[in-house]
Structures are given as structure tokens and as C-alpha cells.
Design a protein around this motif. Structure first.
Motif: not given
Length: 297
Positions: A94-101
Motif C-alpha cells: 500500500p505504501n509503495r503504490v501510494a508513493n508512486s501515485v
């Protein structure tokens, strides 16, 4: 091993028609998204699903993220995503996806996932945490979730719905008559109930159907009636493309004029928005399904 239906061999008529040509993925924006996806070890349905619009969407700086790994517990005969025993849940995803967004500056983010029937929660906890993380890191980003049916375990569905994404989608994929062939572990009526529950929760409800699998016009009209009766607002219709020779064959190439007819029919039946065309996919022009429709939740 999936037992596929016996059909006539591929002929000249079965070759892709001219209207299915797509541009190769090129350009600075495409390269930037490609770099971010690789750097943060993200999965996208664009790649895993062999989407024909990857060049266009990535070139516009957008991508549909696929969470919970890239191995699905189901073996649908149309799908290019790998089937097997998934790896353990990545709690940092979840954190990696959010950071990429956030890094990509995504205005409207589409999230989907493989089916995780191996998990008691069906993956819904990671689903909820991913939406929470994106809201935290990029609060101006609107969200669309393309969710599984959670095997009818509705508490898991509601865990996602409680995060109130702007659009919630669950794909029917095909018509009632072909569901057993095309979606081996899914149920047509269970998917309808999933969509009904989304709509009754007060969220903008969306689904997608592939054409060219052997359905008739009457089959499609029946599906549209079922969708309207269960509160669906948005329908996407696109041409099915066979990922490999081991997958369900293309039975028909649907002409753009027929797609236009289906769009007109869907709107007349009460759907609020119909995206219909040979290259349409669930998340194609997804931002329009949020911003271009008035008068629904």
C-alpha cells in the motif's frame, strides 16, 4: 489445466481487422511511467493483462495498478494473468503504490487486484490499506477500484466500500450463457449481487463485458437489463482479444457499428454511461466515468 470449448480452427476471417490496430508505446511520458513501475516493483494490469491501450494510457502518464501480487487463484479462460499459488501478502505494498501515485501526480487512480481466494479476508485488508495510503499521500487524487467478488463474503466487500472510492467497478466479463465457460470459478448472479450491494451502498457502480466470445445480441441486451435492474450506472464494452492459443478463442470480431448500436441500446435501457468500442477496456478513459456524468452518486 483449463478445458476449453471446441471451436472451428482459425481462418482468414478470424484475423484481426483493421480497426484493432494500436500504436506502439513510445514517448517521454511512457518512459517515465515505465521507469516508476520498474523502480517500485509495481504490478499493473496494463502489463499482466496485455492491454492494447498501454501505450496510450502510459503515454498520458496514467496506469492501472494491480495489488496483491500478479498470480491469481482463479483460472478464467480469457485472462492473461498467471494462475497458481500466490506469494505471501506484501504488507508494504500500500505504501509503495501510494508513493508512486504521488510521484506520478495521478489525478484519477485506478486500482485492481488478482483474486486471492486463498486469503480469509480475500485481500480486502490490503485493499483498504492501499486506498487509505493513497488518500494520505495524494489527497486530491480520486479513486476507482476494480474489485473481485470476494466469493460472496460480503463483509470483505464492505471493508473496501467503507473507504468510499469515487467509482467501484466489478466486471461481469461476459453474458449469463457463457459465464461457466469464460469465468470458471465465478457466478453470474453472484457478480450481479456484488454490483447491487455496491450501488445500494451509495457508490458510483461500474462493470465491463467483453464481446466476441460467442454471445448473441439478445445475450447482450439481457445482460444490460440485468445491470440496470441491479443499479449499475456505467458499462464498458470492448472486443475480447485472445492472449495465447491456450486461452478461449475469439469467436467473432465485433464491428465498430455494432459497438455503437450497443451504446445506444444501453443508454436507452437506463445506463448512465456506456463506453463501447473495439479497444475499450475497464479502465480506458476511466476519468470520464467520474467527471463526465451528472446526476448520479
Amino acid at each position: 489445466m483449463i478445458e476449453l470449448p471446441v471451436v472451428a480452427p482459425v481462418t482468414e476471417k478470424a484475423r484481426k481487422p483493421d480497426w484493432l490496430r494500436v500504436k506502439l508505446p513510445v514517448g517521454k511520458e511512457y518512459a517515465q511511467v515505465r521507469s516508476l513501475v520498474d523502480e517500485h516493483k509495481l504490478h499493473t494490469i496494463c502489463e499482466s493483462g496485455n492491454c492494447p491501450n498501454m501505450g496510450e494510457c502510459w503515454g498520458a502518464g496514467t496506469a492501472t495498478f494491480m495489488i496483491l501480487g500478479n498470480i491469481c487463484t482463479r483460472s478464467c479462460s480469457f485472462c492473461a494473468v498467471a494462475t497458481g499459488r500466490p506469494l505471501a501478502v506484501d504488507t508494504d505494498e500500500p505504501n509503495r503504490v501510494a508513493n508512486s501515485v504521488k510521484l506520478m501526480g495521478v489525478k484519477h487512480c485506478v486500482i485492481t487486484s488478482v483474486d486471492r481466494d486463498d486469503l480469509k479476508d480475500g485481500g480486502s485488508i490490503i485493499w483498504a490499506e492501499t486506498l487509505q495510503a493513497i488518500r494520505r499521500e495524494s489527497p486530491i487524487t480520486t479513486l476507482e477500484t476494480l474489485i473481485p467478488d470476494f466469493k460472496g463474503q460480503w463483509d470483505n466487500l464492505y471493508r473496501v466500500l467503507e473507504e468510499r472510492p469515487e467509482v467501484v467497478s466489478h466486471n461481469m466479463e461476459t453474458v449469463r450463457r457463457l459465464t461457466r465457460q469464460v469465468r470458471i470459478q465465478a457466478k453470474y448472479d453472484r457478480s450481479l449481487e456484488c454490483l447491487k450491494r455496491i450501488s445500494e451502498f451509495g457508490l458510483r457502480t461500474k462493470t465491463g463485458i467483453m464481446l466476441g466470445l460467442g454471445e448473441t445480441e439478445e445475450d447482450v441486451f439481457e445482460a444490460m437489463d440485468d445491470l440496470v435492474a441491479n443499479g449499475v450506472h456505467i458499462l464498458t464494452l470492448g472486443q475480447y482479444l485472445q492472449p495465447t492459443k491456450a486461452h478461449h478463442p475469439v469467436v467473432d470480431w465485433i464491428h465498430p457499428d455494432q459497438f455503437a448500436k450497443y451504446k445506444e441500446a444501453g443508454l436507452a435501457k437506463g445506463l448512465k454511461y456506456v463506453e463501447s468500442g473495439p479497444l475499450v477496456r475497464s479502465s480506458y478513459h476511466a476519468e470520464k466515468h467520474l467527471f463526465d456524468i451528472e446526476g448520479i452518486v
